[in-house]
Design a protein around this motif. Structure first.
Motif, PDB file in Angstrom:
ATOM      1  N   ILE A  18       0.933  -1.005   0.164  1.00 58.19           N
ATOM      2  CA  ILE A  18       0.010  -0.007   0.013  1.00 58.19           C
ATOM      3  C   ILE A  18       0.791   1.345  -0.122  1.00 58.19           C
ATOM      4  CG2 ILE A  18      -1.602   1.395   1.385  1.00 58.19           C
ATOM      5  CD1 ILE A  18      -2.668  -1.401   2.151  1.00 58.19           C
ATOM      6  N   GLU A  19       1.795   1.208   0.927  1.00 57.50           N
ATOM      7  CA  GLU A  19       2.777   2.506   0.964  1.00 57.50           C
ATOM      8  C   GLU A  19       3.602   2.488  -0.486  1.00 57.50           C
ATOM      9  OE1 GLU A  19       3.529   2.342   5.920  1.00 57.50           O
ATOM     10  OE2 GLU A  19       4.599   1.098   4.582  1.00 57.50           O
ATOM     11  N   GLY A  20       3.877   1.473  -0.780  1.00 56.60           N
ATOM     12  CA  GLY A  20       4.802   1.504  -2.105  1.00 56.60           C
ATOM     13  C   GLY A  20       3.896   1.848  -3.256  1.00 56.60           C
ATOM     14  N   SER A  21       2.941   1.752  -3.290  1.00 57.46           N
ATOM     15  CA  SER A  21       1.820   2.089  -4.358  1.00 57.46           C
ATOM     16  C   SER A  21       1.624   3.717  -4.193  1.00 57.46           C
ATOM     17  CB  SER A  21       0.407   1.398  -4.277  1.00 57.46           C
ATOM     18  OG  SER A  21       0.467  -0.061  -4.484  1.00 57.46           O
ATOM     19  N   GLU A  22       1.641   4.107  -3.022  1.00 61.10           N
ATOM     20  CA  GLU A  22       1.549   5.520  -2.814  1.00 61.10           C
ATOM     21  C   GLU A  22       2.713   6.226  -3.372  1.00 61.10           C
ATOM     22  OE1 GLU A  22       0.927   9.094   0.687  1.00 61.10           O
ATOM     23  OE2 GLU A  22       1.032   6.683   1.203  1.00 61.10           O
ATOM     24  N   ALA A  23       3.710   5.755  -3.100  1.00 64.39           N
ATOM     25  CA  ALA A  23       5.232   6.440  -3.568  1.00 64.39           C
ATOM     26  C   ALA A  23       5.351   6.556  -5.124  1.00 64.39           C
ATOM     27  CB  ALA A  23       6.225   5.742  -3.013  1.00 64.39           C
ATOM     28  N   LEU A  26       2.763   8.788  -6.406  1.00 69.00           N
ATOM     29  CA  LEU A  26       2.833  10.367  -6.600  1.00 69.00           C
ATOM     30  C   LEU A  26       4.116  10.867  -7.464  1.00 69.00           C
ATOM     31  CD1 LEU A  26       3.669  10.669  -2.515  1.00 69.00           C
ATOM     32  CD2 LEU A  26       2.144  11.869  -3.928  1.00 69.00           C
ATOM     33  N   GLY A  27       4.855   9.800  -7.664  1.00 65.54           N
ATOM     34  CA  GLY A  27       6.191   9.762  -8.750  1.00 65.54           C
ATOM     35  C   GLY A  27       5.742  10.135 -10.112  1.00 65.54           C
ATOM     36  N   ILE A  28       4.436   9.393 -10.443  1.00 60.71           N
ATOM     37  CA  ILE A  28       3.662   9.631 -11.644  1.00 60.71           C
ATOM     38  C   ILE A  28       3.111  11.040 -11.708  1.00 60.71           C
ATOM     39  CG2 ILE A  28       1.806   8.913 -13.194  1.00 60.71           C
ATOM     40  CD1 ILE A  28       2.594   6.007 -12.124  1.00 60.71           C
ATOM     41  N   LYS A  29       2.406  11.288 -10.563  1.00 62.07           N
ATOM     42  CA  LYS A  29       1.611  12.453 -10.569  1.00 62.07           C
ATOM     43  C   LYS A  29       2.346  13.885 -10.821  1.00 62.07           C
ATOM     44  CE  LYS A  29      -2.943  11.043  -9.990  1.00 62.07           C
ATOM     45  NZ  LYS A  29      -3.879  11.771 -10.868  1.00 62.07           N
ATOM     46  N   GLU A  30       3.417  13.574 -10.510  1.00 60.91           N
ATOM     47  CA  GLU A  30       4.510  14.994 -10.696  1.00 60.91           C
ATOM     48  C   GLU A  30       4.599  15.199 -12.248  1.00 60.91           C
ATOM     49  OE1 GLU A  30       8.163  14.654  -8.299  1.00 60.91           O
ATOM     50  OE2 GLU A  30       7.050  14.960  -6.292  1.00 60.91           O
ATOM     51  N   ILE A  31       4.515  14.320 -12.899  1.00 61.12           N
ATOM     52  CA  ILE A  31       4.672  14.369 -14.169  1.00 61.12           C
ATOM     53  C   ILE A  31       3.654  14.177 -15.082  1.00 61.12           C
ATOM     54  CG2 ILE A  31       6.155  13.423 -16.339  1.00 61.12           C
ATOM     55  CD1 ILE A  31       7.886  14.309 -14.006  1.00 61.12           C
ATOM     56  N   TYR A  32       2.719  13.575 -14.796  1.00 59.85           N
ATOM     57  CA  TYR A  32       1.384  13.540 -15.355  1.00 59.85           C
ATOM     58  C   TYR A  32       0.197  13.668 -14.299  1.00 59.85           C
ATOM     59  CZ  TYR A  32       3.563  11.560 -19.529  1.00 59.85           C
ATOM     60  OH  TYR A  32       4.238  11.396 -20.894  1.00 59.85           O
ATOM     61  N   VAL A 360      13.515   5.674   3.264  1.00 54.43           N
ATOM     62  CA  VAL A 360      14.342   5.543   2.143  1.00 54.43           C
ATOM     63  C   VAL A 360      13.917   4.901   0.877  1.00 54.43           C
ATOM     64  CG1 VAL A 360      16.623   4.854   1.301  1.00 54.43           C
ATOM     65  CG2 VAL A 360      16.631   5.645   3.668  1.00 54.43           C
ATOM     66  N   ALA A 361      13.150   3.582   0.960  1.00 51.14           N
ATOM     67  CA  ALA A 361      12.538   3.036   0.215  1.00 51.14           C
ATOM     68  C   ALA A 361      11.389   3.788  -0.409  1.00 51.14           C
ATOM     69  CB  ALA A 361      11.938   1.544   0.867  1.00 51.14           C
ATOM     70  N   PHE A 362      10.399   4.555   0.332  1.00 48.23           N
ATOM     71  CA  PHE A 362       9.490   5.249  -0.195  1.00 48.23           C
ATOM     72  C   PHE A 362       9.948   6.356  -1.177  1.00 48.23           C
ATOM     73  CE2 PHE A 362       6.442   8.795  -0.298  1.00 48.23           C
ATOM     74  CZ  PHE A 362       5.292   8.149  -0.204  1.00 48.23           C
ATOM     75  N   ASN A 363      10.985   7.030  -0.693  1.00 47.99           N
ATOM     76  CA  ASN A 363      11.568   8.127  -1.348  1.00 47.99           C
ATOM     77  C   ASN A 363      12.234   7.617  -2.720  1.00 47.99           C
ATOM     78  OD1 ASN A 363      10.738  10.252   0.279  1.00 47.99           O
ATOM     79  ND2 ASN A 363      12.644  10.128   1.432  1.00 47.99           N
ATOM     80  N   ASN A 364      13.050   6.323  -2.643  1.00 46.66           N
ATOM     81  CA  ASN A 364      13.399   5.985  -3.868  1.00 46.66           C
ATOM     82  C   ASN A 364      12.367   5.299  -4.857  1.00 46.66           C
ATOM     83  OD1 ASN A 364      16.091   6.372  -2.961  1.00 46.66           O
ATOM     84  ND2 ASN A 364      16.588   4.179  -1.833  1.00 46.66           N
ATOM     85  N   LEU A 365      11.300   4.675  -4.298  1.00 46.13           N
ATOM     86  CA  LEU A 365      10.235   4.457  -5.411  1.00 46.13           C
ATOM     87  C   LEU A 365       9.871   5.476  -5.864  1.00 46.13           C
ATOM     88  CD1 LEU A 365       8.411   1.714  -3.513  1.00 46.13           C
ATOM     89  CD2 LEU A 365       9.293   1.417  -5.741  1.00 46.13           C
ATOM     90  N   LYS A 366       9.465   6.698  -5.238  1.00 47.92           N
ATOM     91  CA  LYS A 366       8.988   7.787  -5.869  1.00 47.92           C
ATOM     92  C   LYS A 366       9.794   8.460  -6.816  1.00 47.92           C
ATOM     93  CE  LYS A 366       7.494  12.538  -4.648  1.00 47.92           C
ATOM     94  NZ  LYS A 366       7.280  13.422  -3.477  1.00 47.92           N
ATOM     95  N   SER A 367      10.963   8.753  -6.624  1.00 54.01           N
ATOM     96  CA  SER A 367      11.946   9.327  -7.494  1.00 54.01           C
ATOM     97  C   SER A 367      12.497   8.515  -8.763  1.00 54.01           C
ATOM     98  CB  SER A 367      13.511   9.577  -6.737  1.00 54.01           C
ATOM     99  OG  SER A 367      14.018   8.622  -6.037  1.00 54.01           O
ATOM    100  N   THR A 368      12.427   7.017  -8.514  1.00 50.64           N
ATOM    101  CA  THR A 368      12.874   6.183  -9.773  1.00 50.64           C
ATOM    102  C   THR A 368      11.601   6.350 -10.655  1.00 50.64           C
ATOM    103  OG1 THR A 368      14.229   4.729  -8.510  1.00 50.64           O
ATOM    104  CG2 THR A 368      13.153   3.943 -10.426  1.00 50.64           C
TER     105      THR A 368
END
Length: 385
Positions: A18-23, A26-32, A360-368
């Motif tokens: 659930i947390e990973g999906s949120e990250a 968020l990474g997608i929404k910043e672009i689209y 760290v994992a949350f931020n890495n998922l989001k940024s990748t």
């Protein structure tokens, strides 16, 4: 408008699905920002299955005090799916190995009684369909504890009820089914089981899984004899072969109890989960599918969650991006099985402990994810790199 389906397993020991999906979202929404994002948290029938399916079906979590593997009281949780009639139970919640201190691990003594108490509680709450996740048990009692909690009586030669745990298997000579929970016959059980071990013998529950539960070599032989004796009693009394069912040896013989006494259907964990969350239906019209787990390797290709997602997406010709904390050379086989591209989210030298830190994992998922979709946007708009 772009549609992205996010269907990842948990990064075990680090971040939930659930947390990973949120990250990732968020990474997608910043672009689209206008993208349609569908998230279906996944599990493969093991740890995290209750959480994932409750979330995916808008269900609810239920807590219940039950007997733990050492007969002490533990607080266990299970889920009731959004339909209000399907219970999802991980047996490890009631009889899992982490509930037993290392110094007290003895599969002759541990019991599955609490699993039966969870089932009974769900029945009283109106559930008639059950999804059971096997795995991670501290037990080797062939499921008699679970069955005892549901009203099955196992008797010795003196017509007395036997006790709990695998040590009681040797004492069973007959069964009394007259007090079985009256509503159990209305229930159906689907069991997530990804092993094919028989109940006893060299590839059975005791020899294959006993050592990790604290069984020494002499104890393994004793456990195996108990399983064989119980199977012979059941065959004689009910005409049911609980030994040869593929998966009978799973979770210390719980597979045998579910299939032989509760008419359960044992099946692939991930396939069962994919069916419950209507993965194929939710995938329709997606431009991309994102899947992943903590580590992508040769085991992933053996039937874990990301593979199940990728194969469905491949069927519909949808590109699949797989994200993981770690990947190795064995991961390349996934490109032939439906994964378009896979990526590690670890973006700088760090220890395993650092990489598994939830923040760290949350931020890495989001940024990748963010960087991947920046590249996608550039390709789609024709920007020269």
């Amino acid at each position: 408008m772009m549609k992205v389906l996010i269907a990842i397993d948990s990064f075990k020991g680090s971040i939930s699905s659930i947390e990973g999906s949120e990250a990732i979202s968020l990474g997608i929404k910043e672009i689209y920002p206008e993208a349609e994002i569908v998230t279906l948290p996944l599990a493969d029938g093991g740890e995290g299955t209750v959480e994932a399916l409750v979330q995916a079906t808008d269900g609810k979590r239920v807590e219940k005090e039950v007997a733990g593997p050492l007969k002490e009281k533990v607080h266990a949780a299970y889920g009731i799916l959004g339909d209000g009639k399907t219970a999802i139970i991980e047996v490890a919640a009631a009889c899992g190995l982490p509930l037993v201190p290392d110094s007290q691990r003895n599969p002759l003594l541990t019991t599955t009684y609490g699993v039966g108490e969870l089932i009974s509680d769900a029945i009283e709450k109106g559930c008639r369909e059950f999804v059971i996740g096997l795995g991670g048990s501290a037990t080797n009692d062939a499921g008699i504890g679970m069955l005892q909690a549901l009203g099955f009586r196992f008797l010795n030669q003196q017509n007395e009820e036997v006790g709990l745990g695998a040590q009681a298997l040797h004492d069973i000579w007959k069964m009394d089914l007259s007090q079985v929970h009256a509503k159990l016959r209305e229930c159906t059980f689907k069991v997530a089981c990804d092993v094919n071990n028989p109940l006893y013998g060299p590839n059975g529950a005791a020899y294959i899984f006993g050592p990790q539960k604290g069984a020494a070599p002499d104890m393994i032989e004793q456990l195996d004899k108990g399983l064989k004796h119980f199977a012979e009693i059941v065959l004689h009394a009910l005409g049911t072969d609980i030994h040869n069912t593929p998966g009978a040896g799973a979770a210390g013989g719980l597979g045998a109890a579910f299939s032989g006494f509760l008419n359960a259907h044992l099946q692939s964990g991930i396939q069962l989960v994919l069916d419950i969350v209507n993965m194929e239906k939710n995938m329709q019209g997606a431009d991309f599918v994102i899947t992943g787990e903590g580590k992508l390797d040769g085991q992933t290709s053996m039937g874990k969650a990301p593979l199940g997602v990728a194969q469905l997406a491949q069927k519909h010709k949808i590109p699949v991006l797989a994200l993981a904390g770690g990947v190795n050379e064995e991961t390349a086989v996934l490109n032939k099985l439906g994964v378009t591209s896979y990526f590690s989210i670890v973006n700088a030298p760090m220890t395993l402990e650092e990489a598994m830190d939830p923040k760290v994992a949350f931020n890495n998922l989001k940024s990748t994810t963010n960087q991947l979709f920046r590249l996608l946007q550039a390709v789609r708009t024709g920007v020269k790199m």
